[in-house]
Motif scaffolding. Structure first.
Motif, PDB file in Angstrom:
ATOM      1  N   ILE A 119       0.861  -1.184   0.000  1.00  0.00           N
ATOM      2  CA  ILE A 119       0.000   0.000   0.000  1.00  0.00           C
ATOM      3  C   ILE A 119       0.897   1.232   0.000  1.00  0.00           C
ATOM      4  O   ILE A 119       1.648   1.458   0.955  1.00  0.00           O
ATOM      5  CB  ILE A 119      -0.943  -0.021   1.226  1.00  0.00           C
ATOM      6  CG1 ILE A 119      -1.818  -1.297   1.193  1.00  0.00           C
ATOM      7  CG2 ILE A 119      -1.816   1.225   1.231  1.00  0.00           C
ATOM      8  CD1 ILE A 119      -2.683  -1.489   2.423  1.00  0.00           C
ATOM      9  N   ASP A 120       0.843   2.005  -1.056  1.00  0.00           N
ATOM     10  CA  ASP A 120       1.660   3.225  -1.166  1.00  0.00           C
ATOM     11  C   ASP A 120       0.932   4.417  -0.558  1.00  0.00           C
ATOM     12  O   ASP A 120      -0.294   4.497  -0.619  1.00  0.00           O
ATOM     13  CB  ASP A 120       1.943   3.540  -2.638  1.00  0.00           C
ATOM     14  CG  ASP A 120       2.944   2.576  -3.266  1.00  0.00           C
ATOM     15  OD1 ASP A 120       3.668   1.900  -2.513  1.00  0.00           O
ATOM     16  OD2 ASP A 120       2.983   2.501  -4.505  1.00  0.00           O
ATOM     17  N   LEU A 121       1.704   5.361  -0.014  1.00  0.00           N
ATOM     18  CA  LEU A 121       1.101   6.627   0.401  1.00  0.00           C
ATOM     19  C   LEU A 121       0.856   7.470  -0.841  1.00  0.00           C
ATOM     20  O   LEU A 121       1.640   7.454  -1.785  1.00  0.00           O
ATOM     21  CB  LEU A 121       2.029   7.394   1.357  1.00  0.00           C
ATOM     22  CG  LEU A 121       2.295   6.820   2.744  1.00  0.00           C
ATOM     23  CD1 LEU A 121       2.872   7.908   3.656  1.00  0.00           C
ATOM     24  CD2 LEU A 121       1.050   6.216   3.384  1.00  0.00           C
ATOM     25  N   PRO A 125      -0.631  12.902   1.363  1.00  0.00           N
ATOM     26  CA  PRO A 125      -1.337  11.874   2.140  1.00  0.00           C
ATOM     27  C   PRO A 125      -1.918  12.305   3.489  1.00  0.00           C
ATOM     28  O   PRO A 125      -2.916  11.752   3.945  1.00  0.00           O
ATOM     29  CB  PRO A 125      -0.256  10.817   2.369  1.00  0.00           C
ATOM     30  CG  PRO A 125       1.020  11.597   2.409  1.00  0.00           C
ATOM     31  CD  PRO A 125       0.826  12.789   1.518  1.00  0.00           C
ATOM     32  N   THR A 137      -3.904   6.549   1.119  1.00  0.00           N
ATOM     33  CA  THR A 137      -3.071   5.586   0.384  1.00  0.00           C
ATOM     34  C   THR A 137      -3.655   5.213  -0.973  1.00  0.00           C
ATOM     35  O   THR A 137      -4.831   5.432  -1.246  1.00  0.00           O
ATOM     36  CB  THR A 137      -2.912   4.274   1.190  1.00  0.00           C
ATOM     37  OG1 THR A 137      -4.201   3.658   1.311  1.00  0.00           O
ATOM     38  CG2 THR A 137      -2.333   4.530   2.568  1.00  0.00           C
ATOM     39  N   TYR A 139      -3.245   1.622  -3.171  1.00  0.00           N
ATOM     40  CA  TYR A 139      -2.567   0.320  -3.127  1.00  0.00           C
ATOM     41  C   TYR A 139      -1.845   0.008  -4.442  1.00  0.00           C
ATOM     42  O   TYR A 139      -2.178   0.532  -5.496  1.00  0.00           O
ATOM     43  CB  TYR A 139      -3.517  -0.803  -2.711  1.00  0.00           C
ATOM     44  CG  TYR A 139      -4.657  -1.088  -3.661  1.00  0.00           C
ATOM     45  CD1 TYR A 139      -5.864  -0.398  -3.569  1.00  0.00           C
ATOM     46  CD2 TYR A 139      -4.536  -2.074  -4.640  1.00  0.00           C
ATOM     47  CE1 TYR A 139      -6.902  -0.667  -4.439  1.00  0.00           C
ATOM     48  CE2 TYR A 139      -5.580  -2.356  -5.507  1.00  0.00           C
ATOM     49  CZ  TYR A 139      -6.764  -1.645  -5.410  1.00  0.00           C
ATOM     50  OH  TYR A 139      -7.788  -1.906  -6.270  1.00  0.00           O
ATOM     51  N   ASP A 208      -6.988   3.973   4.556  1.00  0.00           N
ATOM     52  CA  ASP A 208      -6.160   5.030   5.129  1.00  0.00           C
ATOM     53  C   ASP A 208      -5.586   4.593   6.479  1.00  0.00           C
ATOM     54  O   ASP A 208      -6.247   3.917   7.264  1.00  0.00           O
ATOM     55  CB  ASP A 208      -6.969   6.324   5.268  1.00  0.00           C
ATOM     56  CG  ASP A 208      -7.322   6.912   3.905  1.00  0.00           C
ATOM     57  OD1 ASP A 208      -6.928   6.303   2.892  1.00  0.00           O
ATOM     58  OD2 ASP A 208      -7.981   7.962   3.852  1.00  0.00           O
ATOM     59  N   GLU A 250       6.025   3.385   1.358  1.00  0.00           N
ATOM     60  CA  GLU A 250       5.268   2.150   1.184  1.00  0.00           C
ATOM     61  C   GLU A 250       4.860   1.580   2.539  1.00  0.00           C
ATOM     62  O   GLU A 250       5.681   1.485   3.450  1.00  0.00           O
ATOM     63  CB  GLU A 250       6.115   1.131   0.410  1.00  0.00           C
ATOM     64  CG  GLU A 250       6.650   1.710  -0.902  1.00  0.00           C
ATOM     65  CD  GLU A 250       7.548   0.750  -1.684  1.00  0.00           C
ATOM     66  OE1 GLU A 250       7.622  -0.444  -1.331  1.00  0.00           O
ATOM     67  OE2 GLU A 250       8.171   1.217  -2.649  1.00  0.00           O
TER      68      GLU A 250
END
Ligand code: MN
Ligand code: MN
Length: 478
Positions: A119-121, A125, A137, A139, A208, A250
């Motif tokens: 899951i990326d920010l 964010p 986030t 994903y 989130d 990440e």
């Protein structure tokens, strides 16, 4: 009637895969444990593609590999036995042992990937809501979103300042660190959620991360909890909110990899897909003795989980460009025709994971053509979906060659498709490399719970992947 004598080669007519633990010697079992111990160390330190890359560079340098770009700059030629690596943006890595034959004869490539679902920010964010600081986030890769809520999560990645300075972030791995978390709804109030499908129960915008709840003591600040988190980040990393704009952060499971099963026959870890095959390939290259006949190449690729797009993915010209540089460094007469021949004559094991037959979900697999846990490294002739759509489908001739070298070197292996026909499907980087006309077949470790926060793999399968890659890299095509 007289009882017929059992033929010398029992079951020579029939084929059935066997549990690998019944097929290896005590000495080899010891080696299997050593290999898995080394893998546990690597996977524990490699939670992102950048970390997997950096840890690999540490191992390569310790084994005497040097940066190929030094040769590219100086023009210093490479000779058989030379060991080099080539990094692309700190994410994709290529490691090479130059073989005896000229490059035109082709390379033996083991290609895995080191990006894993996560899951990326988002780029902007941080926000505050109801007294909480939250991180928004987006994903990455194919995750089942419901699996990622309520588990301890860590934050890994980099901030890059406008002046080019990179700040590494790693929060949640040290036992003294705090962890992060995504909340889920209590069952008491989940009447509506229960009616949704698994895919809809946790929406993409519902992932989130809760980042904090203490308000800043500074007066006249509006969002005090958010402000407090920004001050903490500023104190620890020297960053401001604008620095998220040029960051790659990440969210990954905070748990360490562990031996699993009462008999310790498995490893439960985040990111087996596909660091397990990438590492096994790397380890095989590191353990290669002497000078191989064909130039050996191991790829640790980025972006496979999102279709290999982008400058560090295998859908780019990255590999071809690196191959050109390598050819140029090993010959005095570089030509595009030689490059094309080199790529065409190369052989590759597309080192990626496959699905294991899971007795909890028998309906999606066809047992006779599925990989079983610890029955050996899995060779997959074709992947794809429906009518093998999108598959590179290795030739019977290449399968026969792999079969010959694996059997010759005592590699316990099996074959397996990714599930029943028409049940779904998947792909690897195989088809991207097959574009050059090279022989490619998928070959890797079978997994339970692929793409879950913690995936389960068999130790014997991990060992046999290593052994299979080694057999392939040193093979002289005889
Ligand atoms: Mn994969
Ligand atoms: Mn995958």
């Amino acid at each position: 009637m007289k009882k017929t004598k059992t033929p010398a080669k029992k079951n020579a007519l029939a084929y059935a895969p066997k549990n690998g633990y019944e097929r290896i010697s005590p000495a080899e079992l010891k080696r299997c444990e050593e290999i898995n111990k080394a893998y546990l160390e690597y996977i524990g330190k490699s939670k992102t593609e950048r970390e997997a890359h950096d840890e690999a560079v540490v191992l390569l340098q310790a084994a005497g590999f040097t940066d190929m770009r030094i040769n590219e700059k100086s023009g210093a030629k490479l000779k058989p036995g030379d060991k080099v690596y080539r990094s692309a943006e700190g994410k994709t890595l290529m490691a090479i042992v130059v073989g005896k034959k000229p490059l035109e004869a082709g390379m033996h490539i083991v290609g895995g990937h080191t990006d894993s679902p996560r899951i990326d920010l988002k780029q902007n964010p941080l926000y505050e809501n109801s007294g909480l600081a939250l991180l928004d986030t987006h994903y990455y890769g194919g995750i089942k979103k419901y699996q990622w809520v309520t588990i301890p999560l860590a934050l890994h990645g980099v901030f890059v300042k406008p002046d080019g300075k990179t700040i590494k972030v790693n929060i949640g791995e040290d036992p003294g660190d705090p962890v992060l978390c995504i909340t889920d709804l209590l069952p008491h109030l989940a009447a509506d959620q229960y009616k949704k499908t698994i895919g809809e129960a946790i929406p993409g915008e519902g992932l989130d991360v809760v980042a904090g709840s203490i308000p800043s003591s500074e007066k006249d600040k509006k969002e005090k909890v958010k402000h407090n988190i920004l001050s903490l980040l500023n104190k620890k990393y020297g960053v401001t909110e604008a620095d998220f704009l040029s960051a790659e952060l990440e969210i990954v499971p905070a748990a360490a990899p562990r031996e699993a099963g009462l008999d310790r026959s498995m490893i439960l870890a985040y990111g087996h897909d596909d660091r397990v095959c990438a590492w096994a390939g790397l380890k095989a290259l590191l353990d290669l003795k002497g000078v191989p006949e064909y130039t050996s190449c191991v790829l640790l690729c980025d972006k496979e989980e999102v279709g290999s797009m982008g400058a560090t993915g295998m859908a780019s010209n990255l590999f071809e460009n690196a191959a050109s540089e390598l050819l140029n460094l090993t010959s005095d007469t570089y030509s595009e025709l030689t490059l094309k021949r080199m790529l065409h004559n190369s052989w590759m094991l597309s080192a990626d994971v496959n699905a294991l037959f899971d007795p909890m979900f028998p309906s999606v697999m066809e047992k006779r053509n599925s990989a079983l846990l610890n029955h050996g490294v899995c060779v997959t002739k074709y992947t794809g979906a429906r009518g093998k759509s999108g598959s590179s489908d290795a030739s019977a001739e290449f399968m026969a060659h792999i079969r010959r070298i694996f059997d010759r070197d005592g590699v316990v292996w099996q074959t397996g498709e990714l599930g029943k026909v028409d049940q779904g499907g998947g792909g690897t980087i195989a088809y991207l490399m097959a574009r050059y006309g090279m022989q490619v077949v998928d070959c890797g470790v079978g997994l339970f719970s692929m793409h879950a926060p913690m995936e389960l793999a068999g130790k014997l399968d991990i060992y046999m992947a290593y052994k299979g890659y080694l057999a392939f890299l040193k093979d002289g095509r005889k």
